[in-house]
Design a protein around this motif. Structure first.
Motif, PDB file in Angstrom:
ATOM      1  N   THR A  17      40.508  62.695 -15.179  1.00 44.04           N
ATOM      2  CA  THR A  17      41.504  63.088 -16.182  1.00 44.04           C
ATOM      3  C   THR A  17      42.754  62.479 -16.583  1.00 44.04           C
ATOM      4  O   THR A  17      43.051  61.790 -15.068  1.00 44.04           O
ATOM      5  CB  THR A  17      41.253  64.702 -16.748  1.00 44.04           C
ATOM      6  N   GLN A  18      43.313  62.428 -17.030  1.00 44.38           N
ATOM      7  CA  GLN A  18      44.452  61.200 -17.441  1.00 44.38           C
ATOM      8  C   GLN A  18      45.726  62.660 -16.388  1.00 44.38           C
ATOM      9  O   GLN A  18      45.745  63.805 -16.358  1.00 44.38           O
ATOM     10  CB  GLN A  18      45.927  61.768 -18.133  1.00 44.38           C
ATOM     11  N   ARG A  27      43.194  65.589 -24.159  1.00 41.45           N
ATOM     12  CA  ARG A  27      43.023  64.871 -22.941  1.00 41.45           C
ATOM     13  C   ARG A  27      41.706  64.377 -22.805  1.00 41.45           C
ATOM     14  O   ARG A  27      41.288  64.923 -24.103  1.00 41.45           O
ATOM     15  CB  ARG A  27      43.359  66.211 -22.358  1.00 41.45           C
ATOM     16  N   VAL A  29      38.324  63.607 -20.212  1.00 44.66           N
ATOM     17  CA  VAL A  29      37.896  64.493 -19.215  1.00 44.66           C
ATOM     18  C   VAL A  29      36.674  63.644 -19.294  1.00 44.66           C
ATOM     19  O   VAL A  29      36.232  63.176 -20.389  1.00 44.66           O
ATOM     20  CB  VAL A  29      37.376  65.636 -19.985  1.00 44.66           C
ATOM     21  N   TRP A  44      45.503  58.128 -13.700  1.00 46.82           N
ATOM     22  CA  TRP A  44      43.602  59.206 -13.752  1.00 46.82           C
ATOM     23  C   TRP A  44      44.155  60.267 -12.785  1.00 46.82           C
ATOM     24  O   TRP A  44      44.547  59.524 -10.902  1.00 46.82           O
ATOM     25  CB  TRP A  44      42.260  58.706 -13.921  1.00 46.82           C
ATOM     26  N   ALA A  52      36.648  70.383 -15.729  1.00 50.93           N
ATOM     27  CA  ALA A  52      36.364  70.082 -17.067  1.00 50.93           C
ATOM     28  C   ALA A  52      35.743  70.655 -18.285  1.00 50.93           C
ATOM     29  O   ALA A  52      36.130  70.433 -19.219  1.00 50.93           O
ATOM     30  CB  ALA A  52      35.487  68.871 -16.266  1.00 50.93           C
TER      31      ALA A  52
END
Length: 70
Positions: A17-18, A27, A29, A44, A52
């Motif tokens: 994820t960021q 967001r 994932v 990342w 998640a």
């Protein structure tokens, strides 16, 4: 023509994820990320599959019009 493929893959049992503080609605994932020209691996981070799943549940609640508890 030169083509370079910069692909990130997480460790076993993890997702990507960021790294930045992104609103839950935006967001991402993923189990892999192809970096854009100006993107870096430092943009990342890895999260657990459980994290998640939690993000996915919250996103589904938002997109289906349900309130999300903080």
């Amino acid at each position: 023509m030169k083509v370079e493929n910069r692909k990130l893959t997480p460790s076993a049992g993890m997702m990507l994820t960021q790294a930045a503080d992104i609103d839950i609605e935006s967001r991402i994932v993923s189990d892999c990320v192809h970096l854009a020209v100006n993107d870096t691996p430092e943009s990342w981070r890895e999260i657990t599959i459980e994290e998640a799943a939690s993000i996915s549940i919250k996103q589904n609640e938002i997109f289906n019009g349900k309130e999300v508890e903080p």
